[in-house]
Structure formats: C-alpha cells, structure tokens
Design an enzyme around this catalytic site. Structure first.
Site, short mmCIF file in Angstrom:
data_model
loop_
_atom_site.label_atom_id
_atom_site.label_comp_id
_atom_site.label_asym_id
_atom_site.label_seq_id
_atom_site.Cartn_x
_atom_site.Cartn_y
_atom_site.Cartn_z
N GLY A 68 -0.73 -0.71 -3.84
CA GLY A 68 -0.46 -0.17 -2.51
C GLY A 68 0.21 1.19 -2.57
CB THR A 69 2.83 2.54 -4.83
OG1 THR A 69 3.72 1.44 -4.58
CG2 THR A 69 3.63 3.81 -5.01
CG ASN A 155 9.11 -2.91 3.42
OD1 ASN A 155 8.90 -1.89 4.08
ND2 ASN A 155 10.02 -2.96 2.45
CG HIS A 215 1.09 -7.54 -5.14
ND1 HIS A 215 2.42 -7.88 -5.08
CD2 HIS A 215 1.04 -6.20 -4.90
CE1 HIS A 215 3.14 -6.80 -4.81
NE2 HIS A 215 2.33 -5.77 -4.70
CB THR A 251 -14.04 2.45 -15.18
OG1 THR A 251 -14.74 3.47 -15.89
CG2 THR A 251 -14.81 1.14 -15.24
CB CYS A 343 18.53 -1.60 -7.35
SG CYS A 343 19.30 -3.17 -7.12
#
Ligand SMILES: Cc1ncc(COP(=O)(O)O)c(C=O)c1O
Length: 409
Positions: A68-69, A155, A215, A251, A343
C-alpha cells in the site's frame, strides 16, 4: 493469543492461501511470449479483473505495487510530477488533511523538502473529519493546486471521511484527488466508477487514484494496488520493462495477485454481513470499556449507529495511562492490541491524529486501538474486556509513579 489488531494486518483467508499455493506452481513470466508465459499472464490478468470488479473499475485501471505504501507514493509523487508544471502552470500546492497515515505524511514532506512542493494542511474536526469549508476555500485557487490526497477512513480512530463531497469539490475545481482507501477497503463499499459519475468528474480530475493493500483484507503482505483512472497520468517511480501501462515496471507477482483476488472477492461478497456483525461486536466492546473504565474516552465518531466509524474500529484514550504500558500489559495477558500510532526510533510518540483532532497530549499518549476482523468473535471481545481492568489499574499506577518521579526531579 486473542488477536485484536486486524488494522495492522489480518490473517490470510484459507482461500487466498490455497490460490497462492496453486499459483506458485505456475511456471512462466507473464511478459513472455511462449505458452508458459501466456498461462501466467492469463492468471495475472484474470486476477486483475477480479480485483477491479470489487472496486467498480476495469482491470486496465489496476496497477499492482509492492504494498500500500508504494501505491500511495506512486499516486502522490506521480500526480505531482505530472501536474506541477504541465502547460506552463505553476501548480505546487498539495492539499492534505491533518492526521493522515505516514505513507502520505512522509511522501508529501519529502516533496516539500526536495522538490519545492507547498503542503497545505486541511484541519480536522473533533471526530477526525476533514473540514470541508477549509478545503473548499483552498480549492478556490485551483490553478495552483497539483492534487488533493486524503484517507477514505482513518487507520487510527476509524473515522470515515466524506469522500463523495471531497471528490465533488475536486471535480468542480478540475483537480485530481487520490484517496488512500487502505484502511477502508473490505469494510465499506467502494465503487470508483459510481463515485466518479455521481460527482460528475471530468477527465483527469476528481477521484482519479485510489490505493489498496492486500494484507489488510486477508490477502498476502507484499502486494498492493493503485487504482488509476484511464484519464489520469502519473509519472512512474520505477523504470524498466514497461509493464502495467509503463506506470510500474517490473515482473509481476502472479501468485500474490491470485491470492489478492481470492481475498478481494470473498471480502466483497461478505461485506454487508461482515460489516453488520463487526459493528455489533464493536459496539459491545465500546459499551464494555465504558463500563469497566468510566474515565476512558472514545475517539472518533460516536454518533447514533456510529455511521462514520469503521465497523471494525474501537479507539479509546485512558487518561493517566501510557498507551504503551497498556499494550504490554494486555499482551502479557494474551491479548494483542495496538496504540495505533507510530514509534520514532523506538520512542512512543503521542498520536498525531488525536492531536489534530484537538485532544490533549495526555489523551494522545494514553491511546489504545482495538480492531476487529472477519474472524473476530464475541469470545475475543469478552477476553479483552476480562483482561482490561487489571491492565488498566497497573498502567494507571505506573502513570502516577511516572508523574511523581518527574515532580521529584
Ligand atoms: C491507511 C493506511 N495507509 C497506508 C498503509 C500502508 O500500507 P502497507 O502496509 O500495505 O504498506 C496502511 C497500513 O498500515 C494504512 O492503514
């Protein structure tokens, strides 16, 4: 272990594991001409179509990424480089709400530091919703705006943003909008084409890009996707073999795509039932926390039916406690939750999301995020509620001791 950190990642669905295992045995690079390559390509393109169908777009509009990043980076940097100076314009402003995920914050900060972007932060209200009046005012000077980027749902605190209103404002201003839907996908319905139609989005403007990640919905880590409207162009970040409309060379991971598709289809088919069931568990959890710790403060939307809250999200501040202490004590009691915030170099930071919602630093330090997934049960909720009072009492004691020590100094 009772797992209540599904927003961080959720277990792979058995069907996704099965699809991935089967696809790992498929030989062939999907870019190869021979029949082995074409077999891999068929599986890849079928997977792309199946994922596209869950988002209301065509397969050609799905660009697979490594996570996602990467999708968020590609959307923001790609749109910015494409738009900044196009047609002799000087569009250097990026409009971005406060309280975004670090994938966005760090990307726009990098563009400001290295490329001269001007970041305009749009404030949030007290439940974490973007202030539409401020956004509309900033869009009045549309000629200077490269793009708008925003979360579909936060989130940390689970607040669902007024995406349609924002998309309409962007469409009217002729500015492209990227939406990070990574926390929302699988929990709320997403139909990009319907949204573009409803907001009368012209070519290249309005909602043109949307990020998702496998995920978070029961697919594997290591694959995400950028939904990129046909009418939108982005500058690629990765150059090479020209795969995926030359937008993202490299790929492609056929097995991960097949597993992503299996998860996406299941989650889409069960969306309504799962959302209702999860919202029921969520509300039971919220009521239980309020009863066990009356000083606890719920963050985000707590309105009737909490319609602007993700069905799987619970987020409380426990005044006088450090979120990290609570997290460790609950972990020791066999319950996995999160503080929701980042963190920095191992030092817990107060939640930037809560700070943006106008909350105190003490609230922002004492935050705990409890997130449900499709497999969560009443027994999970009850196990959390059983472990909370002792963990809270101990964390509050540690908080008091910490304050006494700092007075002594
Ligand atoms: C809203 C949001 N954006 C971006 C990301 C990053 O996604 P990924 O973990 O797939 O890189 C996450 C994951 O925590 C997220 O919740």
């Amino acid at each position: 272990m009772v797992y209540l950190d599904h927003a961080a990642t959720t277990p792979m669905l058995p069907e996704a594991i099965e699809a991935m295992t089967a696809a790992l045995a498929v030989v062939g690079n999907p870019s190869s001409i021979h029949s082995a390559g074409q077999q891999a390509k068929r599986l890849l393109e079928e997977s792309r179509e199946r994922i596209a169908a869950t988002l209301g777009v065509d397969g050609i509009e799905i660009v697979f990424t490594g996570n996602g990043t990467e999708a968020v980076n590609l959307a923001i940097k790609g749109l910015w480089w494409q738009r900044r100076g196009a047609g002799g314009a000087d569009r250097s402003r990026i409009l971005v709400p406060a309280g975004e995920h670090h994938a966005t914050i760090d990307t726009v900060d990098w563009l400001a530091e290295h490329e001269g972007a001007e970041i305009v932060e749009i404030p949030l209200d007290e439940v974490g919703r973007v202030r539409l009046d401020v956004l509309a005012a900033e869009l009045a000077d549309a000629e200077t705006v490269a793009l708008v980027t925003m979360l579909w749902a936060n989130n940390e605190v689970g607040t669902i943003q007024p995406v349609e209103e924002v998309a309409r404002l962007a469409a009217r201003a002729g500015v492209p909008l990227h939406v990070d839907a990574i926390a929302a996908y699988g929990q709320v319905p997403i139909d990009v084409r319907a949204l573009r139609r409803a907001t009368e989005a012209p070519r290249g403007a309005g909602l043109v890009a949307l990020s998702v990640s496998a995920h978070k919905i029961g697919g594997p880590a290591g694959i995400g996707a950028l939904v990129l409207d046909r009418s939108a162009a982005v500058e690629p970040l990765i150059h090479g073999g020209g795969q995926q409309r030359k937008v993202r060379s490299g790929t492609q991971d056929v097995a991960a795509a097949a597993a992503f598709a299996a998860a996406a289809e299941i989650v889409a088919a069960r969306l309504d039932d799962d959302a209702t069931r999860m919202a029921g568990l969520r509300d039971r959890l919220i009521a239980g926390v309020v009863e066990a710790v009356p000083t606890a403060r719920l963050s985000g939307d707590a309105g009737p039916g909490a319609s602007a809250r993700l069905p799987g999200n619970v987020h409380f501040s426990f005044p006088g406690c450090e979120g990290d202490s609570l997290l460790f004590l609950l972990d020791a009691a066999g319950v996995a939750v999160s503080t929701g915030s980042a963190c920095q170099a191992g030092v817990p930071e107060p939640s930037h999301v809560l700070m943006a919602m106008g909350r105190s630093e003490s609230d922002a330090r004492g935050a705990l995020r409890i997130t449900l997934g499709h497999a969560s049960t009443e027994a999970d909720v009850d196990a959390f509620l059983a472990a909370l009072p002792a963990a809270h009492a101990q964390a509050a004691k540690a908080g008091l001791a910490g304050r006494a020590t700092s007075f002594d100094r």
